[in-house]
Design a protein around this motif. Structure first.
Motif: not given
Length: 250
Positions: A169-189
């Motif tokens: 299971l992967e958890y989110v820390v900095w993606a809340w504040e700093r992620a670009t759309p390219a760094e967000w999870p994709h539905p297929e993955e």
């Protein structure tokens, strides 16, 4: 639109707190002291409440949060932050003996294809073989911090060498504040979901507060350029849910 407001995390379905007990014995891998409390402190508390064993692997030495401090040289910073981690884990119900520290350099966590990274992979594999967790909690693979991404790769390399890998299971820390759309999870993955942690939210907040060197009023007072968790960042972890990402079932 900012990355924070456009991120998909808050739209994920919510699962009941009872989901935690079904995850079984669990290892959380934290790049730095505080990631365990920020990203999955609620889940850890729920696991312990359900009687499930929990272990923690601390990847970096945490010394770069205040690199210019003279009152707290590197060894003192490392000791302080490790003790804060132990205090936070205790608040969440995790025994102080259930901790492995890899002591890799903060801000320079190596990749698996380096000698230091390879050695860390071997340590991780040995730890996982010894404890046989059913679930492994690890930072989101594209969390926008180099240590978090390196940690994800170290864990992936360790799992690749095991005959039977735990659920990841992967958890989110900095993606809340700093992620670009390219760094967000994709539905297929991955499949994303939120865990209801209302019943242990106060516990999680106390665990975060145990990392006092990263908060206002830090005991490290002589490095004005030192790191501090901003109120906007902390606000994401005051929510009654935590976000998790898992590989989709075939």
């Amino acid at each position: 639109m900012t990355a924070t407001t456009a991120s998909p995390f808050s739209s994920y379905p919510i699962r009941l707190a009872a989901t935690a007990a079904a995850l079984g014995p669990t290892v959380v891998v934290a790049p730095h002291p505080d990631d365990e409390s920020l990203g999955c402190g609620g889940l850890l508390a729920l696991l312990r409440e359900a009687g499930q064993p929990v272990w923690c692997v601390l990847v970096s030495d945490g010394t770069m949060s205040h690199p210019n401090s003279q009152a707290f040289p590197p060894a003192a910073r490392q000791a302080l932050r490790e003790q804060e981690l132990r205090d936070a884990l205790s608040i969440l119900g995790v025994e102080s003996t259930a901790l492995l520290t890899l002591q890799l350099p903060d801000s320079q966590v190596p990749l698996p294809d380096t000698p230091a990274g390879f050695a860390a992979v071997q340590q991780l594999q040995e730890f996982l073989r010894e404890h046989q967790p059913a679930t492994l909690l690890v930072p989101w693979r594209r969390d926008p911090h180099p240590d978090h991404r390196a940690t994800s790769q170290l864990v992936a390399a360790a799992l690749a060498g095991l005959p039977a890998a735990p659920q990841r299971l992967e958890y989110v820390v900095w993606a809340w504040e700093r992620a670009t759309p390219a760094e967000w999870p994709h539905p297929e993955e991955v499949v994303g979901w939120q865990l209801d942690i209302r019943s242990v939210l106060e516990q999680k907040q106390r665990a975060i507060a145990a990392h006092r060197s990263q908060l206002p009023g830090s005991p490290i007072q002589d490095d004005p350029t030192g790191f501090m968790l901003a109120p906007s960042m902390l606000a994401h972890f005051q929510a009654p849910t935590e976000v998790y990402l898992e590989a989709p079932h075939p």
